[in-house]
Design an enzyme around this catalytic site. Structure first.
Site, PDB file in Angstrom:
ATOM      1  N   LYS A 153       0.802  -1.233   0.000  1.00 20.20           N
ATOM      2  CA  LYS A 153       0.000   0.000   0.000  1.00 20.20           C
ATOM      3  C   LYS A 153       0.834   1.283   0.000  1.00 20.20           C
ATOM      4  O   LYS A 153       0.415   2.285  -0.568  1.00 20.20           O
ATOM      5  CB  LYS A 153      -0.968  -0.004   1.194  1.00 20.20           C
ATOM      6  CG  LYS A 153      -2.144  -0.960   0.990  1.00 20.20           C
ATOM      7  CD  LYS A 153      -3.150  -0.882   2.116  1.00 20.20           C
ATOM      8  CE  LYS A 153      -4.253  -1.904   1.885  1.00 20.20           C
ATOM      9  NZ  LYS A 153      -5.281  -1.879   2.923  1.00 20.20           N
ATOM     10  N   ASP A 191     -10.068   2.955   2.120  1.00 28.29           N
ATOM     11  CA  ASP A 191     -10.186   2.210   3.388  1.00 28.29           C
ATOM     12  C   ASP A 191     -10.855   3.054   4.489  1.00 28.29           C
ATOM     13  O   ASP A 191     -11.719   2.557   5.214  1.00 28.29           O
ATOM     14  CB  ASP A 191      -8.799   1.772   3.890  1.00 28.29           C
ATOM     15  CG  ASP A 191      -8.297   0.518   3.176  1.00 28.29           C
ATOM     16  OD1 ASP A 191      -9.119  -0.250   2.647  1.00 28.29           O
ATOM     17  OD2 ASP A 191      -7.070   0.314   3.152  1.00 28.29           O
TER      18      ASP A 191
HETATM   19  P1  NAP Z   1       0.329  -3.226   8.757  1.00 24.30           P
HETATM   20  O1  NAP Z   1       0.552  -1.931   8.055  1.00 24.30           O
HETATM   21  O2  NAP Z   1       1.310  -4.323   8.595  1.00 24.30           O
HETATM   22  O3  NAP Z   1       0.205  -2.872  10.362  1.00 24.30           O
HETATM   23  C1  NAP Z   1       0.077  -3.902  11.314  1.00 24.30           C
HETATM   24  C2  NAP Z   1      -0.112  -3.287  12.715  1.00 24.30           C
HETATM   25  O4  NAP Z   1      -0.315  -4.377  13.637  1.00 24.30           O
HETATM   26  C3  NAP Z   1       1.108  -2.523  13.203  1.00 24.30           C
HETATM   27  O5  NAP Z   1       0.679  -1.444  13.984  1.00 24.30           O
HETATM   28  C4  NAP Z   1       1.830  -3.572  14.077  1.00 24.30           C
HETATM   29  O6  NAP Z   1       2.604  -2.995  15.107  1.00 24.30           O
HETATM   30  C5  NAP Z   1       0.616  -4.252  14.709  1.00 24.30           C
HETATM   31  N1  NAP Z   1       0.944  -5.599  15.216  1.00 24.30           N
HETATM   32  C6  NAP Z   1       1.210  -6.699  14.465  1.00 24.30           C
HETATM   33  N2  NAP Z   1       1.451  -7.749  15.292  1.00 24.30           N
HETATM   34  C7  NAP Z   1       1.320  -7.289  16.570  1.00 24.30           C
HETATM   35  C8  NAP Z   1       1.446  -7.900  17.862  1.00 24.30           C
HETATM   36  N3  NAP Z   1       1.746  -9.194  17.983  1.00 24.30           N
HETATM   37  N4  NAP Z   1       1.202  -7.138  18.953  1.00 24.30           N
HETATM   38  C9  NAP Z   1       0.886  -5.820  18.833  1.00 24.30           C
HETATM   39  N5  NAP Z   1       0.770  -5.186  17.641  1.00 24.30           N
HETATM   40  C10 NAP Z   1       0.982  -5.919  16.521  1.00 24.30           C
HETATM   41  O7  NAP Z   1      -1.077  -3.858   8.363  1.00 24.30           O
HETATM   42  P2  NAP Z   1      -2.424  -3.079   7.977  1.00 24.30           P
HETATM   43  O8  NAP Z   1      -2.534  -2.937   6.509  1.00 24.30           O
HETATM   44  O9  NAP Z   1      -2.539  -1.853   8.817  1.00 24.30           O
HETATM   45  O10 NAP Z   1      -3.536  -4.174   8.406  1.00 24.30           O
HETATM   46  C11 NAP Z   1      -3.768  -4.447   9.766  1.00 24.30           C
HETATM   47  C12 NAP Z   1      -5.032  -5.294   9.942  1.00 24.30           C
HETATM   48  O11 NAP Z   1      -6.172  -4.612   9.418  1.00 24.30           O
HETATM   49  C13 NAP Z   1      -4.960  -6.650   9.222  1.00 24.30           C
HETATM   50  O12 NAP Z   1      -5.576  -7.607  10.054  1.00 24.30           O
HETATM   51  C14 NAP Z   1      -5.808  -6.424   7.971  1.00 24.30           C
HETATM   52  O13 NAP Z   1      -6.408  -7.612   7.509  1.00 24.30           O
HETATM   53  C15 NAP Z   1      -6.862  -5.469   8.519  1.00 24.30           C
HETATM   54  N6  NAP Z   1      -7.472  -4.630   7.447  1.00 24.30           N
HETATM   55  C16 NAP Z   1      -8.812  -4.789   7.214  1.00 24.30           C
HETATM   56  C17 NAP Z   1      -9.418  -4.047   6.231  1.00 24.30           C
HETATM   57  C18 NAP Z   1     -10.894  -4.219   5.998  1.00 24.30           C
HETATM   58  O14 NAP Z   1     -11.392  -3.766   4.950  1.00 24.30           O
HETATM   59  N7  NAP Z   1     -11.620  -4.804   6.913  1.00 24.30           N
HETATM   60  C19 NAP Z   1      -8.672  -3.138   5.448  1.00 24.30           C
HETATM   61  C20 NAP Z   1      -7.294  -3.000   5.708  1.00 24.30           C
HETATM   62  C21 NAP Z   1      -6.709  -3.766   6.720  1.00 24.30           C
HETATM   63  P3  NAP Z   1       4.153  -2.576  14.812  1.00 24.30           P
HETATM   64  O15 NAP Z   1       4.104  -1.222  14.193  1.00 24.30           O
HETATM   65  O16 NAP Z   1       4.767  -2.595  16.152  1.00 24.30           O
HETATM   66  O17 NAP Z   1       4.728  -3.619  13.891  1.00 24.30           O
END
Ligand code: NAP
Length: 290
Positions: free
Chosen positions: A71, A107
């Site tokens: 992204k 989003d």
């Molecule tokens: P991303 O950019 O990789 O960000 C992941 C986030 O999760 C970061 O803040 C990371 O913290 C945190 N994290 C991961 N593992 C963790 C743990 N064990 N403990 C605490 N924090 C943790 O991913 P993203 O694109 O934002 O997506 C995140 C989630 O949203 C995913 O589950 C995705 O499927 C969902 N999502 C859903 C939609 C929808 O339409 N429903 C749309 C977009 C995303 P750090 O910064 O410390 O690594």
């Protein structure tokens, strides 16, 4: 679906991509409306991202969704970003128009549309606790700020990323109260208890073995809880919200609404949201039974 020489291709670029359910949602909509579009999944090796993005126009692809992990990585390869994608700093939808590639981000607005539909409380002046500071957190908190949220508290494991998001929000929304706190299960309880809406934007809850991202016993009935995860449909956090009698929503509504907004960008037609929802509810049923 009848594929002919007039069929227009749209799709999704990500890596991995097998998990995506977006093709089912978009193709159901195209088929029901009888318009000549087809939505395909593309698993892109990260080393090929640039050439794949630069191939969109020569191949006549009308546009693509962008998902994990691309992204933010796609931004340098695009000709323009709309104002929303600029604010968020990430793109989830590319539109191919007049030989150019334009980046959008649906989003945040997708989250707001789902929130209004499913939680149905006003956003204005409320205190939101956003757990996570990745791409989804950026989109959601920027959209909440644009809708007049009173305060946003970012809680993230990597404190620097949380602070960067907080300072980007402050730069763009002068009236907003924003803070960023490092994720520490023992120190965040008071902050969470003071929140009106708790939003999990992390991936914690996707794996069967994951715990609730916050202690379940700190939820109060006056709160609302959102989890952006849609598979599984009920994360441990949402199970806790359900048993505490708290209003809650999972990520399925957001997925439907962000997809509906992308559909409108590519086709110029109003999205058949109810058809897209019905398609996704079928997938949701399958996920609940699997
Ligand atoms: P991303 O950019 O990789 O960000 C992941 C986030 O999760 C970061 O803040 C990371 O913290 C945190 N994290 C991961 N593992 C963790 C743990 N064990 N403990 C605490 N924090 C943790 O991913 P993203 O694109 O934002 O997506 C995140 C989630 O949203 C995913 O589950 C995705 O499927 C969902 N999502 C859903 C939609 C929808 O339409 N429903 C749309 C977009 C995303 P750090 O910064 O410390 O690594």
């Amino acid at each position: 679906m009848l594929i002919t020489g007039k069929t227009r291709i749209v799709g999704i670029f990500g890596h991995p991509i097998e998990h995506t359910i977006s093709p089912y949602m978009h193709n159901s909509a195209f088929e029901t409306l009888g318009i000549p579009y087809c939505y395909l999944p593309f698993d892109i090796d990260p080393k090929d991202l640039e050439i794949c993005i630069r191939s969109i126009n020569p191949l006549g692809i009308k546009g693509v969704n962008i998902t994990i992990p691309f992204k933010t990585q796609v931004v340098p390869y695009l000709d323009e970003l709309d104002s929303n994608a600029k604010l968020i700093g990430a793109v989830n939808t590319i539109e191919a128009r007049d030989g150019k590639l334009i980046g959008h981000n649906t989003d945040g607005k997708g989250f707001i549309n789902a929130f209004n539909e499913e939680v149905g409380i006003s956003i204005s002046k409320r205190r939101f606790v956003v757990i996570g500071a990745g791409g989804a957190a950026r989109a959601v908190s920027t959209a909440l700020a644009a809708e007049g949220a009173g305060e946003i508290i970012i809680i993230n494991r990597t404190s620097l990323k949380g602070k960067e998001l907080a300072s980007d929000l402050l730069r763009n929304f002068y009236d907003l109260k924003v803070s960023a706190i490092e994720f520490d299960p023992y120190k965040i309880n008071d902050l969470i208890m003071d929140g009106d809406v708790i939003i999990n934007t992390t991936s914690v809850g996707m794996k069967k073995s994951d715990p609730s991202i916050i202690p379940p016993d700190i939820l109060r009935s006056s709160m609302a809880v959102c989890d952006l995860i849609y598979n599984p449909p009920e994360t441990p956090l949402l199970k806790a919200a359900k048993s505490a009698g708290v209003k809650f929503m999972n990520g399925l509504g957001m997925l439907i609404h962000q997809g509906a907004l992308s559909f409108e960008i590519w086709t110029g037609l109003p999205a058949p949201v109810e058809i897209m929802r019905k398609a996704m509810m079928n997938v949701d049923k399958l996920m609940r039974n699997s």
